[in-house]
Scaffold this active site. Structure first.
Site, PDB file in Angstrom:
ATOM      1  N   HIS A 153       0.816  -1.214   0.000  1.00 44.85           N
ATOM      2  CA  HIS A 153       0.000   0.000   0.000  1.00 44.85           C
ATOM      3  C   HIS A 153       0.851   1.267   0.000  1.00 44.85           C
ATOM      4  CE1 HIS A 153      -3.383  -2.634   0.780  1.00 44.85           C
ATOM      5  NE2 HIS A 153      -2.799  -3.080   1.883  1.00 44.85           N
ATOM      6  N   HIS A 178       5.382   6.918   6.623  1.00 40.56           N
ATOM      7  CA  HIS A 178       5.084   6.392   5.291  1.00 40.56           C
ATOM      8  C   HIS A 178       4.626   7.535   4.395  1.00 40.56           C
ATOM      9  CE1 HIS A 178       1.287   6.157   7.606  1.00 40.56           C
ATOM     10  NE2 HIS A 178       0.753   6.590   6.479  1.00 40.56           N
ATOM     11  N   HIS A 180       2.251   8.972   0.866  1.00 37.77           N
ATOM     12  CA  HIS A 180       1.103   8.856  -0.035  1.00 37.77           C
ATOM     13  C   HIS A 180       1.373   9.734  -1.250  1.00 37.77           C
ATOM     14  CE1 HIS A 180      -1.466   6.853   3.022  1.00 37.77           C
ATOM     15  NE2 HIS A 180      -0.797   7.617   3.868  1.00 37.77           N
ATOM     16  N   HIS A 205       3.462  10.980   6.399  1.00 37.23           N
ATOM     17  CA  HIS A 205       2.856  10.788   7.710  1.00 37.23           C
ATOM     18  C   HIS A 205       3.891  10.191   8.661  1.00 37.23           C
ATOM     19  CE1 HIS A 205      -1.493  10.498   5.920  1.00 37.23           C
ATOM     20  NE2 HIS A 205      -1.015  11.733   5.956  1.00 37.23           N
ATOM     21  N   THR A 287      -6.099   6.692   8.079  1.00 40.02           N
ATOM     22  CA  THR A 287      -6.625   6.884   6.724  1.00 40.02           C
ATOM     23  C   THR A 287      -6.662   5.583   5.932  1.00 40.02           C
ATOM     24  OG1 THR A 287      -4.435   7.437   5.851  1.00 40.02           O
ATOM     25  CG2 THR A 287      -5.779   9.251   6.703  1.00 40.02           C
ATOM     26  N   THR A 288      -6.323   4.472   6.565  1.00 42.01           N
ATOM     27  CA  THR A 288      -6.424   3.152   5.950  1.00 42.01           C
ATOM     28  C   THR A 288      -7.177   2.231   6.903  1.00 42.01           C
ATOM     29  OG1 THR A 288      -4.293   2.476   6.897  1.00 42.01           O
ATOM     30  CG2 THR A 288      -4.253   3.452   4.692  1.00 42.01           C
TER      31      THR A 288
END
Length: 478
Positions: A153, A178, A180, A205, A287-288
């Protein structure tokens, strides 16, 4: 931090048979029954109360009778199975298990305090209690390598627990960070949070857990005040960001899902904005999936910048598929759409005046406007001054002109002199400098002709066909 979904019940054997003859009851201890029901498992040792008893062989009865003594082992075993099933739960950002379907498999994803959100700056509330954040130990990596891995992801960097974050109600210890990003298309976005409807190209993040109240991140992630996440918006700049190269340069080593590599440690604080005092704060969620609503979000107002080449590498190097999969799928657009605030307040650590940040286009427009205004003002002032000076000069030449008098001596006479000497009173040097551009052409001509008078040269003026000599002698003195 991907939680588990509810596992489907396992089908047991057919019901209906005798149980232990001596007692007429099924030999399942209270601990075993409560444990099985708490994990929502339906196995032969955990018969539902509403269903007929299952047939249990005598040998099993003897083993079950001693189950209480094995309680800790059984608890760990079943909990491990339950967590493994959760880790195997797959979800994606698009498709059959995409964002629109998350709430069906992960109920909290449909909650009322979800993240990310669109921050509308005009609707934020200034909170003077929001002080600048203080990263603790971010630069003290102790030269121990960081673990970088592709979880299918995103790219995740594990952080040591001695890194922590100050400036919050509790001390929060670092867990991981991580990224995005988008897909590079026009207006494709990439960041999860947006400000005034404008998204950035990517977002970083940095995840922390409440180490004062909870033992680890797994225990904290389900609690209301369990996590604190820093959101750093990433934009495009002209120069390469050396700090982000500590991550981007190693992405090619984890191209496929589940691949992991050790990378040299670096200063994590170099990834953050320089201004840690201007940010937005609100309560939200992961957010996941499983979207636990346990996050204190801090979204910085200032963006960090990376080069276009760095962003392109981030968007095109990683795959969400595994190395053995026949079809490769690029890992792109791994960001969640903004969620409704549902009347949640968003606080700002700065006022609207101090927090106003103009884009490059706005700055250019303001500079051009100021320059045009200055030029226009200068033209108007010059016109006014020129008009005033011109009028004043004509007034002097008109009002001081002598009244006509009877001339007893011809002008042509060598001894004739001009009767009104006051008109030709000598002027100062500064006055002459100001008046020269404003005197009518004929006077300028006279001044030019008379320029030689100071050294004794002739001063002649032709008027009405009659030559007049020595009549402007004093006029030549100005």
């Amino acid at each position: 931090m991907h939680p588990a979904s509810h596992r489907k019940p396992l089908k047991g054997r057919a019901a209906g048979g005798p149980v232990e003859a001596a007692t007429g009851r099924q030999a399942v201890s209270p601990f075993a029954r409560s444990l099985c029901f708490s994990l929502s498992l339906r196995v032969p040792l955990c018969p539902p109360r509403s269903l007929p008893s299952l047939l249990i062989p005598p040998s099993t009865v003897a083993r079950v009778a001693n189950m209480d003594s094995l309680a800790p082992f059984v608890l760990l075993l079943l909990a491990g199975l339950h967590w493994t099933a959760a880790e195997d739960t797959s979800w994606t950002y698009t498709g059959m298990l995409g964002q629109s379907e998350w709430s069906e498999h992960f109920p909290e994803c449909g909650g009322s305090s979800q993240s990310p959100v669109d921050v509308v700056t005009t609707q934020t509330k200034y909170d003077p209690a929001l002080t600048p954040l203080t990263p603790l130990g971010y630069s003290q990596h102790d030269n121990r390598p960081f673990a970088l891995y592709n979880n299918g992801h995103t790219a995740v960097i594990e952080l040591p627990d001695w890194m922590s974050l100050g400036g919050l109600p509790w001390l929060f210890s670092a867990v991981q960070m991580h990224l995005h990003w988008g897909s590079g298309g026009p207006s494709s976005g990439g960041s999860e949070h947006t400000i005034n409807g404008q998204s950035a190209e990517a977002e970083l993040h940095v995840v922390h857990y409440n180490s004062e109240l909870y033992a680890n991140a797994s225990a904290a992630m389900t609690q209301r005040d369990g996590l604190a996440v820093l959101g750093i918006l990433i934009g495009i700049g002209e120069e390469t960001n050396a700090a982000f190269n500590n991550i981007i340069n190693y992405l090619s080593r984890i191209r496929h899902a589940n691949q992991k590599v050790l990378i040299p440690a670096f200063d994590v604080q170099s990834l953050l904005p320089k201004d840690l005092g201007r940010y937005f704060r609100y309560n939200g969620s992961l957010t996941t999936p499983p979207c636990h609503q346990s996050v204190i979000w801090t979204v910085f107002r200032e963006r960090v910048q990376i080069s276009k080449a760095q962003l392109l590498k981030m968007e095109t190097v990683l795959y969400s598929s595994k190395a053995r999969d026949p079809d490769r799928m690029l890992l792109q657009d791994n960001f969640r759409a903004t969620q409704p605030l549902n009347h949640r307040p968003v606080f700002a650590s700065f006022t609207a005046e101090s927090g106003k940040e103009l884009s490059s286009g706005e700055v250019t427009a303001i500079v051009i406007g100021i320059m045009c205004g200055c030029v226009g003002l200068a033209v108007v002032v010059r016109f006014i001054v020129k008009t005033v000076r011109s009028t004043s000069s004509w007034d002097v030449l008109t009002n001081n002109r002598p009244a006509p008098t009877h001339r007893s001596t011809p002008l042509s006479s060598p001894n004739a002199s001009f009767p009104h000497k006051s008109f030709f009173k000598p002027l100062s040097a500064s006055t002459r400098t100001l008046l020269l551009p404003l005197i009518p052409p004929i006077v300028i001509k006279v001044s030019s002709v008379c320029s030689g008078r100071r050294s004794g040269g002739p001063c002649d003026l032709w008027a009405g066909g009659r030559r007049r000599e020595n009549t402007l002698t004093r006029a030549c003195q100005f």
